[in-house]
Design an enzyme around this catalytic site. Structure first.
Site, mmCIF file in Angstrom:
data_model
loop_
_atom_site.group_PDB
_atom_site.id
_atom_site.type_symbol
_atom_site.label_atom_id
_atom_site.label_comp_id
_atom_site.label_asym_id
_atom_site.label_seq_id
_atom_site.Cartn_x
_atom_site.Cartn_y
_atom_site.Cartn_z
ATOM 1 N N GLU B 52 -25.672 37.394 -25.796
ATOM 2 C CA GLU B 52 -25.921 37.136 -24.373
ATOM 3 C C GLU B 52 -24.759 36.410 -23.708
ATOM 4 O O GLU B 52 -24.520 36.564 -22.512
ATOM 5 C CB GLU B 52 -27.210 36.344 -24.190
ATOM 6 C CG GLU B 52 -28.482 37.155 -24.437
ATOM 7 C CD GLU B 52 -28.914 37.152 -25.898
ATOM 8 O OE1 GLU B 52 -28.133 36.685 -26.762
ATOM 9 O OE2 GLU B 52 -30.027 37.630 -26.186
ATOM 10 N N PHE B 114 -43.687 31.190 -29.043
ATOM 11 C CA PHE B 114 -42.555 31.834 -29.692
ATOM 12 C C PHE B 114 -41.507 32.225 -28.648
ATOM 13 O O PHE B 114 -41.835 32.827 -27.625
ATOM 14 C CB PHE B 114 -43.023 33.075 -30.456
ATOM 15 C CG PHE B 114 -41.878 33.839 -31.073
ATOM 16 C CD1 PHE B 114 -41.101 33.252 -32.070
ATOM 17 C CD2 PHE B 114 -41.561 35.116 -30.649
ATOM 18 C CE1 PHE B 114 -40.027 33.940 -32.625
ATOM 19 C CE2 PHE B 114 -40.490 35.803 -31.208
ATOM 20 C CZ PHE B 114 -39.726 35.215 -32.199
ATOM 21 N N GLN B 115 -40.286 31.883 -28.909
ATOM 22 C CA GLN B 115 -39.155 32.137 -28.003
ATOM 23 C C GLN B 115 -39.385 31.548 -26.612
ATOM 24 O O GLN B 115 -38.938 32.099 -25.617
ATOM 25 C CB GLN B 115 -38.828 33.637 -27.921
ATOM 26 C CG GLN B 115 -38.256 34.151 -29.233
ATOM 27 C CD GLN B 115 -37.570 35.498 -29.125
ATOM 28 O OE1 GLN B 115 -37.946 36.339 -28.323
ATOM 29 N NE2 GLN B 115 -36.575 35.715 -29.966
ATOM 30 N N LYS B 164 -43.633 37.036 -18.622
ATOM 31 C CA LYS B 164 -43.940 38.418 -18.993
ATOM 32 C C LYS B 164 -45.159 38.957 -18.252
ATOM 33 O O LYS B 164 -45.186 40.119 -17.849
ATOM 34 C CB LYS B 164 -44.172 38.482 -20.504
ATOM 35 C CG LYS B 164 -44.082 39.887 -21.077
ATOM 36 C CD LYS B 164 -44.119 39.869 -22.592
ATOM 37 C CE LYS B 164 -44.042 41.274 -23.158
ATOM 38 N NZ LYS B 164 -44.044 41.259 -24.636
ATOM 39 N N MET B 485 -3.106 25.329 -28.690
ATOM 40 C CA MET B 485 -3.087 24.211 -27.762
ATOM 41 C C MET B 485 -3.548 22.931 -28.466
ATOM 42 O O MET B 485 -3.019 21.848 -28.211
ATOM 43 C CB MET B 485 -3.962 24.511 -26.545
ATOM 44 C CG MET B 485 -3.729 23.590 -25.371
ATOM 45 S SD MET B 485 -2.019 23.586 -24.798
ATOM 46 C CE MET B 485 -2.076 24.796 -23.486
#
Lengths: 182, 588
Positions: B52, B114-115, B164, B485
């Site tokens: 993502e 969940f999630q 959802k 760097m």
């Protein structure tokens, strides 16, 4: 070579801190207080006290009053950053010394002790519009409205009369006279 | 009775009305109803990323190169947390993104489902605004408002979290109402007096400089045109921040190069010594100003910015003009033509000494480096890449580190929206997915990610995305096996204690390219470099180019910690005399 200060951090200049009361009109929606408070903590601004409540049911507006301290530059940033938040309608800023603005805080004191102490406690509060909200043989709950430092002082002074519990609000503010802040 | 649409359908109806043609995303449990509807909306193409964060950066690349908002679609929980880096990156660099995230059904919110995660809580400080939609009737208006917030004023990311159950519920769909003002927040707050004052300052100045930033790019291509017109009409020198590169031609004589920590000697000295600084769409970032209390001590400062909170945040200015760069520049040009039609002529004399001084600084040639016939110097690699691609309308993205600074120094940009780099947040791993997004927006154009081997490994999985969608991006890795760097700072500031900055077990990038089913090319010597670059350019497939460069080259010039603009380290020779000492070491 002289001791070099960082090019990439703030300067060490000590600037005077002023106390300001910031009033924010916001849409009363979920998370709006978190946005305002998160902006303060995220950018390292200070909150001394906070008072929030809905003030217009029809327009769904809440009024948040925040007491903060900062340099003029920081206070300016606070205002500008607050104005960028989507649910914020307007932001007012008053200096604590401002004579044109009324500031008030409320405190509840619970005093437990013999009658003479309860009397003395009430007497000590006399200047601050004391209201007895609850009374038993050995206790009083007194409400006062006053300035922050006055309540600070009372919280200390009432100890000797049997003060056992203090509950207080953040400051709320309103301009004097017929004008309102636009 | 009008037709009822499900929440999932409404998401796409809104996107259609917002003219979205590409979204970057990754499916998961809490967005399945939305993914279920995808096939019914043919005008919206979905790009399946591999992580993502990649979706977020790809959307950023898409947005920055096209001027349109980038759209992201992710699931709840880890889907949303993975995109946080990209949202923060977009917030820092003012890139318009709209992120749609799934959430667990409303009745499960707060149960540690969940999630589940507090997506709006987590993303509150890294978005301009976010919404949790708890009522299907609010969905369409919320999404349209999200697009409006992302793209108006100072652009930035927004997020809409959709549980959802809301995606399944049905309601009517209303098209967006046009031109609704956000709590009366308009963006131009200047008046003619300020413009007149600016022109007055310009005509009085004998040592002026334009200091321009990403705001010019964000204001649209027209702003860059107006900027060029103004710079030519005044004859003033101009320098640009990292984000502003391309708004003014990089090869023009009036352009002093980039300023700041790794900016040119002439740009930084001119900033320090000028008597009038006109900041257009930049924000006095700490990498630009150096030591703040010795920043350009003798100048009058003008700040043109769309965001009022940028004014006087880091540097106090004498004249603030709050407004869209395009609008401010066009007013300025109009007034300039009316009031001082012979400005250029009258000004030439006045600024001739200033230009002489600038030429002197220029003659130091601060971007020079010591060449080599055995190893490829990273600066040389960028120079050759530039020479071999400058006739094409190419788009460059970068990762973060030395290669990024070398690219900014040695690749000359002539158009806006051609340079995509993570400046504010400094996100390693930005460039590869950003290149994916750029190539999606411009399928026929040459898109190159100038990368470091350490950065690119952070999001290398997106090569798989590039291959899936036939996006012929070129990943040009300046491979020095170090986090360059970090290594440079350790050399200069930490007594050469190269703690953990060497990557001991790097993959073979050519084989890695083959594993991803794209093309791997390796260049080891300066002699073969040109041929290999040409081979890369002639390959119409994704390429990973492993350019083996000098391992210990440092990026100069540099303003070291605790120093103002006029005390730069120039190069290897100059270093000894201006060692960073004492307190400067401990401060970043």
């Amino acid at each position: 070579m002289p001791n070099s200060k960082s090019a990439y951090s703030f300067s060490n200049k000590k600037e005077k801190l002023d106390t300001h009361i910031i009033v924010v009109w916001v849409d009363n929606e979920a998370g709006v207080l978190a946005r305002v408070v998160g902006l303060f903590s995220g950018r390292g601004y200070n909150i001394e006290s906070l008072a929030v409540a809905q003030v217009d049911e029809k327009l769904n507006i809440s009024r948040i009053t925040i007491v903060t301290t900062g340099t003029p530059q920081v206070v300016n940033q606070i205002k500008l950053q607050l104005r960028k938040l989507v649910p914020v309608h307007k932001v007012a800023d008053f200096k604590r010394e401002d004579k044109e603005v009324i500031f008030k805080e409320m405190a509840l004191f619970k005093i437990v002790g013999p009658n003479n102490k309860l009397e003395s406690a009430l007497k000590a509060c006399k200047k601050y519009n004391p209201v007895i909200l609850d009374k038993t043989k050995k206790s009083n709950v007194i409400q006062i409205t006053a300035l922050r430092r006055e309540i600070d002082k009372m919280s200390k002074d009432l100890k000797k009369f049997g003060l056992v519990s203090v509950s207080r609000t953040g400051a709320v503010a309103m301009t004097r006279g017929a004008d309102i802040f636009k | 009775m009008s037709k009822l649409y499900s929440g999932a359908e409404i998401v796409f109806k809104c996107m259609e009305d917002q003219n979205v043609d590409h979204i970057f995303g990754y499916p998961g449990g809490a967005v399945l109803p939305i993914y279920d509807e995808l096939q019914n909306f043919k005008s919206i193409k979905h790009v399946l990323v591999r992580h993502e964060q990649g979706a977020g950066h790809a959307a950023e690349g898409y947005a920055r190169s096209s001027g349109k908002p980038g759209v992201i679609l992710v699931t709840s929980g880890p889907g949303a947390t993975n995109v946080v880096t990209a949202l923060t990156d977009a917030y820092m660099d003012s890139i318009p993104l709209v992120c749609i995230s799934g959430q667990v059904p409303t009745h499960l919110i707060g149960t540690d489902a969940f999630q589940e995660c507090d997506t709006t809580g987590i993303t509150r400080p890294c978005t301009k605004h976010n919404w949790l939609v708890k009522d299907i009737n609010d969905l369409a208006s919320t999404i349209h408002k999200a697009f409006e917030v992302a793209t108006t004023g100072r652009p930035g990311p927004v997020l809409v979290d959709i549980p959802k159950d809301i995606q399944f519920q049905k309601t009517k769909y209303n098209r967006p109402k046009k031109e609704k003002k956000l709590n009366g927040k308009s963006h131009n707050h200047f008046n003619q007096n300020s413009i007149d004052e600016l022109i007055e300052l310009m005509s009085k100045s004998s040592k002026p400089i334009f200091y321009t930033g990403g705001g010019v790019i964000n204001s649209g291509p027209k702003a860059s045109e107006l900027l060029r017109e103004l710079v030519y009409a005044t004859g003033f020198p101009i320098t640009s921040t990292l984000q502003g590169l391309g708004s003014f031609p990089g090869d023009d004589n009036q352009f002093l190069g980039m300023l700041g920590m790794h900016g040119t000697y002439e740009a930084n000295n001119a900033m320090h010594d000028c008597d009038l600084m006109i900041n257009i769409g930049a924000r006095f970032d700490d990498r630009i100003t150096g030591k703040i209390d010795e920043f350009s001590p003798k100048s009058k400062k003008v700040h043109i910015d769309i965001d009022p909170s940028s004014i006087n945040k880091n540097v106090k200015v004498d004249l603030a003009i709050v407004g869209d760069v395009k609008t401010v520049l066009s007013s300025t040009l109009k007034s300039l033509k009316q009031k001082k039609s012979k400005f250029l002529k009258s000004n030439k004399q006045k600024t001739s000494k200033w230009w002489e001084k600038i030429q002197k600084w220029r003659s130091v040639r601060s971007l020079d480096y010591i060449g080599s016939e055995e190893t490829i110097k990273p600066q040389y690699a960028i120079e050759r890449l530039y020479e071999l691609t400058k006739d094409k309308d190419s788009y460059i993205t970068t990762e973060v580190g030395q290669h990024q600074m070398w690219a900014a120094q040695h690749y000359k940009f002539n158009k806006p929206n051609r340079w995509m780099t993570s400046g504010g947040l400094g996100t390693m791993g930005y460039g590869l997915p950003a290149a994916v997004g750029v190539q999606v927006a411009h399928p026929k154009k040459l898109v190159i990610d100038i990368a470091g081997e350490a950065s690119v490994l952070m999001t290398i999985q997106e090569m798989s995305t590039a291959v899936q969608y036939n996006l012929p991006i070129k990943i040009f890795i300046l491979n020095n096996q170090y986090m360059g760097m970090v290594r440079q700072w350790q050399e200069l500031l930490h007594d050469k204690n190269y703690s953990e900055s060497y990557t001991a077990a790097l993959p073979d990038f050519v084989k890695l390219a083959e594993a991803y089913n794209c093309v791997g090319i390796r260049a080891k010597t300066p002699e073969e470099l040109d041929d290999k670059i040409i081979e890369m350019l002639n390959t119409n497939r994704p390429v990973i180019f492993d350019c083996m460069v000098d391992k210990v080259e440092n990026c100069f010039p540099m303003i070291p910690s605790g120093k103002p603009h006029n005390q730069m380290i120039l190069g290897p020779k100059d270093q000894e005399s201006k060692k960073i000492t004492g307190k400067g070491k401990s401060l970043v």
